[in-house]
Design a protein around this motif. Structure first.
Motif, PDB file in Angstrom:
ATOM      1  N   GLN A 142      -0.249   5.420   7.438  1.00 18.06           N
ATOM      2  CA  GLN A 142      -0.568   4.063   6.989  1.00 18.06           C
ATOM      3  C   GLN A 142      -1.796   3.510   7.725  1.00 18.06           C
ATOM      4  O   GLN A 142      -2.678   2.909   7.118  1.00 18.06           O
ATOM      5  CB  GLN A 142       0.620   3.128   7.241  1.00 18.06           C
ATOM      6  N   LEU A 153     -14.315   2.248   0.071  1.00 19.48           N
ATOM      7  CA  LEU A 153     -14.747   1.141  -0.798  1.00 19.48           C
ATOM      8  C   LEU A 153     -16.235   0.885  -0.622  1.00 19.48           C
ATOM      9  O   LEU A 153     -16.974   0.696  -1.594  1.00 19.48           O
ATOM     10  CB  LEU A 153     -13.925  -0.103  -0.461  1.00 19.48           C
ATOM     11  N   MET A 180       0.835  -1.210   0.000  1.00 18.52           N
ATOM     12  CA  MET A 180       0.000   0.000   0.000  1.00 18.52           C
ATOM     13  C   MET A 180       0.862   1.251   0.000  1.00 18.52           C
ATOM     14  O   MET A 180       0.376   2.326   0.282  1.00 18.52           O
ATOM     15  CB  MET A 180      -0.873   0.005   1.265  1.00 18.52           C
ATOM     16  N   LYS A 181       2.196   1.038  -0.223  1.00 18.67           N
ATOM     17  CA  LYS A 181       3.084   2.171  -0.004  1.00 18.67           C
ATOM     18  C   LYS A 181       3.086   3.109  -1.192  1.00 18.67           C
ATOM     19  O   LYS A 181       3.339   4.288  -1.053  1.00 18.67           O
ATOM     20  CB  LYS A 181       4.502   1.663   0.296  1.00 18.67           C
ATOM     21  N   TYR A 208      -4.891  -7.980   2.342  1.00 22.52           N
ATOM     22  CA  TYR A 208      -5.696  -6.889   2.909  1.00 22.52           C
ATOM     23  C   TYR A 208      -6.821  -6.508   1.954  1.00 22.52           C
ATOM     24  O   TYR A 208      -7.986  -6.386   2.347  1.00 22.52           O
ATOM     25  CB  TYR A 208      -4.806  -5.679   3.200  1.00 22.52           C
ATOM     26  N   TRP A 209      -6.478  -6.312   0.660  1.00 17.07           N
ATOM     27  CA  TRP A 209      -7.485  -5.882  -0.313  1.00 17.07           C
ATOM     28  C   TRP A 209      -8.559  -6.946  -0.514  1.00 17.07           C
ATOM     29  O   TRP A 209      -9.761  -6.633  -0.582  1.00 17.07           O
ATOM     30  CB  TRP A 209      -6.821  -5.551  -1.658  1.00 17.07           C
ATOM     31  N   PHE A 238      -7.501  -0.408  -5.410  1.00 14.79           N
ATOM     32  CA  PHE A 238      -8.826   0.097  -5.024  1.00 14.79           C
ATOM     33  C   PHE A 238      -9.840  -0.201  -6.127  1.00 14.79           C
ATOM     34  O   PHE A 238     -10.949  -0.691  -5.858  1.00 14.79           O
ATOM     35  CB  PHE A 238      -8.753   1.613  -4.756  1.00 14.79           C
ATOM     36  N   TYR A 282      -1.925   1.502  -4.947  1.00 14.13           N
ATOM     37  CA  TYR A 282      -3.109   1.718  -4.102  1.00 14.13           C
ATOM     38  C   TYR A 282      -4.341   1.959  -4.968  1.00 14.13           C
ATOM     39  O   TYR A 282      -5.387   1.340  -4.773  1.00 14.13           O
ATOM     40  CB  TYR A 282      -2.888   2.922  -3.164  1.00 14.13           C
TER      41      TYR A 282
END
Lengths: 285, 230
Positions: free
Chosen positions: B13, B24, A1-2, A206-207, A11, A7
């Motif tokens: 973060q 989302l 995610m950096k 995570y996503w 998304f 990102y």
């Protein structure tokens, strides 16, 4: 995610993944619900036989004064077993698994009508002619039509007659295909997330978890509302057997969909927890 | 300084991890709400069509004495036809035709006479209007939440077919109209052969006083010449 790029792409892919997981849950629900066997068990669970019998009793009793035919001529032949078979036949007919010609003949009903007309003709010294035979035949046909229409608790005849089934049948017949497509598309999108986050693979977890959690919550919240507020009981449908069959179907569909939504939400939460644990372990190393 | 930078990065973060699911959720909920409008409208129409009448085998309305008669309209006639022929006048409350038009989505039964009870069963043709196959204005209306839900989607040039048991009549949409319920301009008799279809205009705040419809000119008249022996 950096990095901003990964990102944004993640998304966007996650938005599609939310919809694919939702579609997968919906297709699984449809596969469970949309079948003759499922409709038959919903009818049974919602007391369709007794409600239909009551409605038929009411109808024939109401017609007795104008037709001159006592209700018992019809109702004594309409046993629970016969009504149950008629309801099941109408459901299977709606799904196209039996043809229209496979009518559930009721010999006792036909005998009752024959006997009533014969006794009445004798009492008024009426000579039985072609007209008499036509009247008896009409009485039997009308009785079958009334019983059959009352037993069509999911209103398949109305949907078929007005061309609605013709439109939705292609979709209903392809549900297993849609299950496969939505599952495959979800898997593809998850692989895509891993490719986008090649440098930090744990972000893909995570996503995926977030998409799964959001999909589960977005679907389960309206389902919980519909169940808690007993929304479908507000439908105004005249015949009680059709009302109970239709509300039973809707409630079963909602419960099924809620179950799949909660499973995806829990799955998503678990993935997010796994991501948190992996991140914490990596930081401490 | 380095420590401060590291801590700032760490908090950013964490915030991003927390905010992302909400973003989302908002985006997907918005897209779902927008996309669900059309299917939910269609579901409402199909549900209304399925449940708008009770027993079709009970033709008599005990309250009004109206006798509603459903007829089997033969939509598969493939025999010879003629431009002229005899019409079969239906009784009030009798189904005498079916409207077939792809854009309407469903086959629409047409009853002779306009009555609230009849509108629960299908479309109604005004009994003072011209019967299909005769010169004049054939005026047919239906509820916007059942059979005429897609009437506004008809465009000029679209084909509407009226199928009866004595003939098939093809019309082409030539005009789209909007008028108030009290304005009879489009539903009065005419010299030419036309078909006027209309329904209530959709209004989010409830029943509308406005009507929307289409005027169609007759393009093909086909009276059946081969009748089945009875």
């Amino acid at each position: 995610m950096k990095k901003a790029g990964s990102y944004i792409f993640s998304f966007i892919v996650s938005i599609f993944l939310v919809f694919m997981i939702t579609a997968f849950s919906a297709c699984l629900t449809a596969r469970n619900i949309v079948s003759a066997d499922s409709f038959i068990s919903i009818a049974e669970e919602n007391n369709a036989v007794q409600l239909t019998k009551k409605e038929l009793d009411k109808y024939f009793s109401g017609k007795a004064s104008s037709s001159g035919i006592p209700a018992e001529v019809y109702t004594s032949a309409l046993t629970d077993e016969y009504i149950k078979n008629m309801i099941n036949w109408r459901i299977m007919w709606g799904f196209g698994t039996v043809s229209d010609s496979e009518y559930y003949i009721n010999p006792e009903l036909e005998d009752n009508i024959d006997r009533f007309y014969s006794d009445y003709a004798e009492s008024i010294n009426y000579e039985k002619d072609d007209n008499y035979d036509r009247k008896v035949e009409n009485a039997k046909n009308n009785a079958y039509i009334v019983v059959s229409n009352n037993c069509d608790i999911f209103k398949f005849s109305a949907l078929i007659e007005h061309g609605v089934m013709k439109k939705i049948e292609p979709i209903l017949n392809r549900i297993p295909v849609f299950v496969g497509i939505s599952c495959g598309a979800s898997a593809f999108l998850i692989v895509l997330l891993f490719l986008i986050n090649m440098k930090e693979k744990k972000s893909a977890i995570y996503w995926t978890g977030t998409a799964s959690l959001i999909s589960g919550l977005l679907c389960s919240v309206p389902c919980i509302y519909l169940e808690a507020s007993d929304y479908f009981s507000t439908f105004t449908i005249k015949q009680p057997q059709i009302y109970s069959a239709y509300t039973g179907l809707m409630n079963t569909a909602v419960s099924n969909f809620l179950m799949f939504s909660l499973i995806t939400a829990v799955f998503g939460a678990v993935l997010i927890i796994i991501y948190s644990i992996i991140s914490a372990v990596k930081k401490s190393q | 300084m380095e420590e401060k930078d590291k801590n700032n990065k760490k908090s950013k973060q964490i915030v991003l991890h927390i905010v992302t699911p909400f973003m989302l959720a908002a985006v997907t909920a918005g897209i779902t709400a927008a996309a669900a409008i059309v299917p939910s409208d269609k579901l409402k129409v199909y549900t209304n069509i399925a449940f708008m009448d009770s027993l079709r085998s009970d033709p008599t309305n005990d309250d009004t004495g109206l006798v509603i008669k459903d007829n089997d309209i033969d939509t598969g006639y493939e025999g010879e036809t003629s431009e002229t022929g005899e019409v079969e006048h239906p009784a009030f409350g009798e189904q005498y035709a079916i409207i077939n038009c792809d854009k309407l989505g469903v086959d629409v039964p047409v009853y002779w006479g306009t009555e609230q009870e009849l509108l629960e069963h299908g479309a109604c043709q005004s009994s003072s209007s011209a019967i299909a196959g005769t010169k004049g204005n054939s005026v047919i209306s239906a509820h916007v939440d059942t059979f005429f839900s897609e009437l506004e989607s008809l465009d000029i040039g679209d084909t509407v077919t009226l199928i009866t048991n004595y003939g098939k009549f093809i019309y082409t949409v030539t005009q789209k109209v909007e008028f108030s319920a009290s304005n009879r301009k489009y539903i009065v008799p005419s010299d030419d052969s036309r078909l006027t279809l209309y329904t209530c205009k959709r209004d989010l705040l409830g029943a509308s006083d406005m009507r929307v419809g289409v005027i169609c000119d007759l393009t093909e008249s086909g009276f059946y010449t081969e009748k089945e022996a009875e």
